[in-house]
Design a protein around this motif. Structure first.
Motif, PDB file in Angstrom:
ATOM      1  N   ASP B 202      56.307  -0.074  32.557  1.00 44.09           N
ATOM      2  CA  ASP B 202      55.405  -1.044  31.930  1.00 44.09           C
ATOM      3  C   ASP B 202      54.032  -1.022  32.577  1.00 44.09           C
ATOM      4  N   ALA B 203      54.022  -1.019  33.918  1.00 41.27           N
ATOM      5  CA  ALA B 203      52.755  -1.077  34.631  1.00 41.27           C
ATOM      6  C   ALA B 203      51.934   0.188  34.395  1.00 41.27           C
ATOM      7  N   VAL B 204      52.598   1.351  34.430  1.00 42.14           N
ATOM      8  CA  VAL B 204      51.875   2.608  34.222  1.00 42.14           C
ATOM      9  C   VAL B 204      51.390   2.695  32.775  1.00 42.14           C
ATOM     10  N   ALA B 205      52.255   2.264  31.856  1.00 42.69           N
ATOM     11  CA  ALA B 205      51.862   2.295  30.445  1.00 42.69           C
ATOM     12  C   ALA B 205      50.617   1.437  30.216  1.00 42.69           C
ATOM     13  N   GLU B 206      50.580   0.306  30.900  1.00 40.19           N
ATOM     14  CA  GLU B 206      49.436  -0.584  30.731  1.00 40.19           C
ATOM     15  C   GLU B 206      48.171   0.083  31.258  1.00 40.19           C
ATOM     16  N   GLN B 207      48.323   0.757  32.406  1.00 41.27           N
ATOM     17  CA  GLN B 207      47.177   1.475  32.973  1.00 41.27           C
ATOM     18  C   GLN B 207      46.700   2.558  32.010  1.00 41.27           C
ATOM     19  N   LEU B 208      47.653   3.242  31.376  1.00 44.65           N
ATOM     20  CA  LEU B 208      47.282   4.352  30.487  1.00 44.65           C
ATOM     21  C   LEU B 208      46.470   3.878  29.288  1.00 44.65           C
ATOM     22  N   SER B 209      46.594   2.585  28.985  1.00 40.04           N
ATOM     23  CA  SER B 209      45.839   2.082  27.841  1.00 40.04           C
ATOM     24  C   SER B 209      44.461   1.583  28.258  1.00 40.04           C
ATOM     25  N   GLN B 210      44.158   1.634  29.557  1.00 36.04           N
ATOM     26  CA  GLN B 210      42.856   1.157  30.057  1.00 36.04           C
ATOM     27  C   GLN B 210      41.744   2.156  29.699  1.00 36.04           C
ATOM     28  N   PRO B 211      40.516   1.635  29.536  1.00 35.51           N
ATOM     29  CA  PRO B 211      39.383   2.511  29.169  1.00 35.51           C
ATOM     30  C   PRO B 211      39.134   3.624  30.193  1.00 35.51           C
ATOM     31  N   TYR B 212      39.369   3.354  31.506  1.00 36.46           N
ATOM     32  CA  TYR B 212      38.988   4.378  32.495  1.00 36.46           C
ATOM     33  C   TYR B 212      39.825   5.638  32.349  1.00 36.46           C
ATOM     34  N   ILE B 213      41.012   5.482  31.767  1.00 38.87           N
ATOM     35  CA  ILE B 213      41.855   6.655  31.556  1.00 38.87           C
ATOM     36  C   ILE B 213      41.196   7.582  30.522  1.00 38.87           C
TER      37      ILE B 213
END
Lengths: 518, 314
Positions: B202-213
C-alpha cells in the motif's frame, strides 16, 4: 527486474533444498547409536514436569526421576514390589515397635566426587534430610542418627516409623545418598548439580534448568554392569501429544504418556506401559456434618456408593487400561481386602431407598469441586449424571489444578472428585484420611481408625497388614469415599529399548533399569 | 531527537517499568496457590507447607515482598528463583540465546520477505496484489500456534525432515542450530509477513502515484531503481512503524512458539514460571520484555528523525 526476481527465486529454492538436505542429515544423526555390545549411546527421555531442585532432600517425590540417574538409593524396589539391596545390603527394625532401624552400608562404593560411602555419610544425609523440603522426609526424619561402625547406621525415633524401608527406595527420594563432601560444602549447589553414587553425573553446562537435563556416565561407578548408556537426557515437555510426536520421530526413546494418547502410541508401535494405580472417585469430605450437608448421614454416603456404575465407567472410559475400584489402595498394597471388591454393587434402586430412609426422597443438591485435568474432568461429568439418576443434583465446580487444590483443601466443599495415587496405608493415613491429612480438610476423625492405625504403626509387618485391612474395611463400611476406578499412569517406550514391564507394585520403571534392545 | 526529549523518554520508561512490575506482582499473587505449595507438592503436611512458606518470605505482606524485590533490583540483583533457588540471572543466561536466535532470525526473515513481497505486489498490482491481499488476511487471522502445530505435523511427524522440538546451541554447530529453528521461525514468519507485505504494498503503491515518480520516469531513471530506491524510501515511515510493531509482537509471539516447539528459551518459560508462582522469574522476564519494547520504540523514533520526516507524520 523480472530476470532478477527469477534468479532470486532460483537462489531461494536452492537454499531451501540445501537446508532440507542438511536437516535430513542432522535429524537422523541426532542420537548416537548404541555400541556393538548393546550398551552406549543416549537414552532420551521426555517427562511432563521439571523438578524444583535436584537435591533429593528438596525434591517433590513425583519428580524423583530427575535424581535417579545420579543418585543410587539405599534400597531398591524390584518389578514385583520386593525390596532388594541397593547401597544398603541389609536393613531392618531391631526393636518390636518400629522405632529402631539399622542399615548396613555396601562396601566399595564411591560418590561421583570420589568420596567413599560409609556409615558417617549416611548419617550426614539423614541430617540433611531433616532440613529438607521434600514431601516424603517425614517418613524417616526427626530421629537420632548414629554410625555404630564404618558400615552400620542406627536410627532411633520416639514414635514408630514402619515405612522407613520403603522411604529409602529409589521411588521415594529419602534413600538417595549425596556425597558428604558436597553436603559439607555449599549445599545450595545441589539444586543445580549432582554428587551421588549413581551411574551418571549431571552435565551442568549442557543443562537448562526447567527444560533439559543432560547426564553423562561416570567411570568409577560401583556397578558398571548396570550402566547401560553413555548419556541420559531428560527433556521437559508439558504436552502429551508433543511427547508422543517426539517418540514417533525418534527424538525421544521413553516418555510419560496419558490416557488421551495411549491408543495412538499403541498404533505407532510403541511399548505402552500401564499399571492401574491412581484411584479416581469422590471424596465425601463432610462426614461429620461440619458444613451441615446430607453427607453427615451414613445412609447418604452409602447411597452415593450404590449409585455409581463402576464397571460401566471403567469399560467406557478406561477400556483395557483400568478396572473398578471400591478401596483407596490397589490390590498389591498390604491392607487391600479382596472381600470388598464388590462392597457396593451398582444398584440405583437401593440408593433411592437409602436416600428416602434418610429423609431425602426428593434428593438434594451437592456442591463438588473437581479438577479440569482430562481424566478427572470426564469422570466428574459421569458422576454428576449417575448421581442425578438417584435424585442428587451435583453442582460441579471445575477448576484448573492449583485452583482445584485450593478448593479441595480449603474446607468449603462437602465433596470433591479426587485422583489419588495408591500409597501404603500409613502414607494414606497421613495424606488422605487421617485427622491431620491435607486431603481431609474438614478433619473428620474416627476413633476406630485412629486406634487401629496406632497399633499398626508399631506392629511387625504381617500383623500390621491385618490391621491395615481393618482400617480399609472401616473406610469402606463408613463410606468415607466413593472410589470408582483404578486408572493407570502411562509410559511409552520405543522398540529400540529392551522390553519393559510395570506392575501395580512398581508402575514406573527407574531410568537406570532401562536398557537398549540387543 | 533533542536531549530534552530523550530525558523525557527515559523518565516515562522508568515510570512505565515500575507500574508494570507492581501490577504483575499483584496479578501473580491474586492467582490461587503459591510457590511453597509447588515446592512441597500436594501430599505434604500443612506444617511442612507453612515452614517453606516462611522460608521463602511468602508470609510477608505483599507490599513488603515487592519492596524487598525492588530493593534487590536497585542493587542489580534479580534475586533467586523461589522454586529452584537458582539465581534468576542464570536462568535468563541459560535461555537467552534460544529466544534471541528465534527473535532475530524471524525478524530478519519476516522483514526481507515482507518488504520484497510488498514491493513486488505494488509493482504488479493485478493478480499478485490480490494474492497478497488474501494471503495477508489468512496469515494474520490464523493463530501462530496452530500454524506451528500444522507445520510440525507435516514436516516433523509425517515427513520427518525436521525435529519436532528442541533447540541446539550455536556452539554445537550451525547446521543443527538452523535445523531446529526452521519450523519455529517459519511459524512466526508466516503470521507477521502477511501484514508487513500488505502495508509495504500500500505504501509503495501510494508513492508510485506521487508526481515525483513521474518526474523520475521522465528523466529516464530505470523502473527498478524507482521502485526499490525512491518509492521504497518514500514509503519507509509506515514500514518502520510496522517493523517496530512486529518486533514488539515477536517478543510475545515467541512465548507460544517456544511452548509448541519445546524450545528452552525464556519466553515460554515465563508461562511456566507464572504457573509455578515463581515471582522473581516472572518479574525478570517482564522486565526484559518491557526494556525490549521501550528500546524498540526509541529505535523507531530515531529512525523517524533519520528518515527526515516531519513531526506531523507520526
Amino acid at each position: 527486474m523480472f530476470s532478477n526476481s527469477r534468479r532470486l527465486l532460483a537462489a531461494g529454492a536452492a537454499t531451501a533444498s540445501l537446508i532440507l538436505l542438511v536437516s535430513a542429515g542432522c535429524a537422523s544423526s541426532q542420537k548416537s547409536e548404541p555400541g556393538a555390545d548393546g550398551s552406549g549411546g543416549t537414552l532420551a527421555v521426555a517427562l511432563e514436569k521439571a523438578p524444583g531442585s535436584l537435591d533429593p532432600a528438596d525434591m517433590e517425590q513425583s519428580t524423583s526421576a530427575f535424581a535417579q540417574p545420579a543418585y543410587d538409593a539405599l534400597i531398591k524396589i524390584d518389578g514385583e514390589g520386593n525390596l532388594v539391596p541397593g547401597l544398603a545390603t541389609e536393613w531392618g527394625f531391631t526393636d518390636d515397635e518400629n522405632k529402631v532401624f539399622e542399615l548396613t552400608v555396601r562396601d566399595g562404593v564411591t560418590f561421583s566426587d570420589g568420596t567413599a560411602l560409609d556409615a558417617e555419610a549416611v548419617v550426614a544425609n539423614l541430617e540433611h534430610l531433616d532440613d529438607g523440603r521434600s514431601n516424603v522426609v517425614s517418613l524417616v526424619n526427626g530421629g537420632d542418627y548414629e554410625a555404630i561402625d564404618d558400615d552400620t547406621v542406627r536410627i532411633s525415633w520416639d514414635s514408630p516409623h514402619p515405612l522407613a524401608a520403603q522411604a529409602f527406595t529409589q521411588t521415594w527420594v529419602a534413600g538417595m545418598m549425596i556425597s558428604p563432601e558436597a553436603l559439607a560444602g555449599d549445599a545450595e549447589q545441589l539444586t543445580t548439580s549432582t554428587a551421588g553414587a549413581g551411574p551418571y553425573v549431571l552435565d551442568a553446562a549442557q543443562t537448562v534448568a526447567g527444560s533439559r537435563y543432560v547426564y553423562t556416565a561416570r567411570d568409577d561407578y560401583w556397578d558398571p554392569a548396570n550402566q547401560h548408556f553413555d548419556q541420559i537426557t531428560i527433556t521437559v515437555m508439558e504436552n502429551a501429544e508433543q511427547r508422543l510426536n517426539a517418540l514417533r520421530t525418534g527424538e525421544v526413546d521413553y516418555a510419560a504418556g496419558d490416557l488421551g494418547t495411549a491408543a495412538a502410541a499403541t498404533d505407532a508401535g510403541m511399548q505402552v506401559l500401564h499399571a492401574p494405580t491412581v484411584v479416581y472417585g469422590l471424596s465425601l469430605l463432610d462426614r461429620e456434618g461440619t458444613l451441615d450437608s446430607p453427607l453427615q448421614d451414613l445412609a447418604v454416603r452409602q447411597a452415593i456408593n450404590y449409585a455409581i456404575d463402576r464397571q460401566g465407567i471403567s469399560d467406557a472410559l478406561l477400556g483395557e487400561y483400568g478396572s473398578p475400584a471400591q478401596q483407596t489402595v490397589v490390590s498389591s498394597e498390604p491392607g487391600y481386602v479382596d472381600a470388598l471388591a464388590d462392597a457396593y454393587p451398582y444398584d440405583p434402586e437401593k440408593a433411592r431407598e437409602l436416600l428416602a430412609e434418610a429423609g431425602y426422597a426428593d434428593g438434594f443438591t451437592l456442591p463438588v469441586v473437581a479438577s479440569t485435568s482430562s481424566t478427572a474432568a470426564t469422570l466428574s461429568q459421569v458422576f454428576a449424571e449417575q448421581l442425578a439418576e438417584v435424585g442428587i443434583t451435583v453442582e460441579l465446580d471445575s477448576r484448573p489444578s492449583a485452583d482445584y487444590f485450593e478448593g479441595m483443601t480449603g474446607g468449603t466443599f462437602p465433596a470433591a472428585v479426587i485422583g489419588y495415587g495408591s500409597q501404603p496405608v500409613p502414607m494414606e493415613y497421613d495424606g488422605l484420611f487421617g485427622p491431620e491429612a491435607i486431603f481431609n480438610p474438614l478433619g473428620s476423625s474416627d476413633d476406630e481408625i485412629n486406634s487401629t492405625m496406632e497399633k499398626a504403626m508399631a506392629a511387625p509387618e504381617e500383623e500390621a497388614t491385618v490391621l491395615y485391612q481393618q482400617v480399609i474395611s472401616r473406610l469402606v463400611d463408613q463410606a468415607w469415599f466413593a472410589p470408582a476406578v483404578y486408572a493407570p499412569v502411562f509410559y511409552y517406550a520405543s522398540e529400540d529399548l529392551a522390553p519393559l514391564s510395570v506392575s501395580e507394585a512398581r508402575p514406573q520403571t527407574p531410568l537406570n533399569e532401562i536398557r537398549p534392545a540387543n | 531527537m533533542s536531549l530534552r526529549r530523550l530525558l523525557n523518554w527515559f523518565v516515562m520508561s522508568l515510570i512505565l517499568f515500575f507500574v508494570i512490575s507492581a501490577l504483575l506482582f499483584v496479578l501473580v499473587s491474586l492467582t490461587p496457590g503459591d510457590a511453597a505449595r509447588v515446592i512441597v507438592g500436594p501430599n505434604a503436611s500443612q506444617e511442612q507447607y507453612l515452614k517453606v512458606r516462611e522460608e521463602l518470605g511468602l508470609d510477608l505482606p505483599l507490599w513488603q515482598q515487592y519492596g524487598q524485590w525492588l530493593g534487590q533490583l536497585l542493587q542489580g540483583d534479580l534475586g533467586d528463583s523461589v522454586v529452584s533457588g537458582v539465581p534468576v540471572a542464570q536462568v535468563l543466561a541459560d535461555r537467552i540465546e534460544a529466544t534471541l536466535s528465534l527473535i532475530i532470525l524471524t525478524f530478519v526473515c519476516a522483514s526481507i520477505l515482507g518488504i520484497v513481497l510488498g514491493v513486488i505486489g505494488a509493482a504488479r498490482p493485478g493478480i499478485v496484489g490480490k494474492a497478497a491481499d488474501i494471503g495477508s488476511v489468512i496469515g494474520s487471522a490464523v493463530p501462530s500456534f496452530w500454524i506451528g502445530l500444522v507445520l510440525a505435523a507435516i514436516f516433523a511427524v509425517q515427513l520427518q525432515w525436521l525435529p519436532t522440538s528442541g533447540y541446539s546451541p550455536l556452539v554445537d554447530g550451525l547446521g543443527a542450530w538452523l535445523v531446529h529453528l526452521i519450523l519455529p521461525v517459519a511459524t512466526l514468519t508466516i503470521g507477521g509477513t502477511a501484514l508487513l507485505a500488505k502495508q509495504t504494498r500500500d505504501a509503495v503503491a501510494e508513492q508510485l502515484s506521487q508526481p515525483y515518480i513521474l518526474l523520475l520516469r521522465a528523466h529516464g531513471v530505470s523502473e527498478r531503481r524507482i521502485l526499490w530506491r525512491h518509492a521504497l524510501r518514500g514509503a519507509a515511515v509506515p514500514i518502520v512503524t510496522i517493523l517496530g510493531m512486529k518486533m514488539i509482537g515477536l517478543t510475545t509471539g515467541t512465548v507460544l512458539v517456544e511452548s509448541v516447539f519445546v524450545i528452552p528459551g525464556f519466553a515460554g518459560y515465563a508461562v511456566n514460571a507464572t504457573l509455578l508462582h515463581d515471582i522473581p522469574v516472572v518479574q525478570a522476564i517482564a522486565l526484559i520484555f518491557t526494556v525490549v519494547i521501550i528500546i524498540t520504540n526509541l529505535v523507531v523514533e530515531l529512525l523517524y528523525s533519520r528518515l527526515n520526516v516531519k513531526e506531523a507524520s507520526r
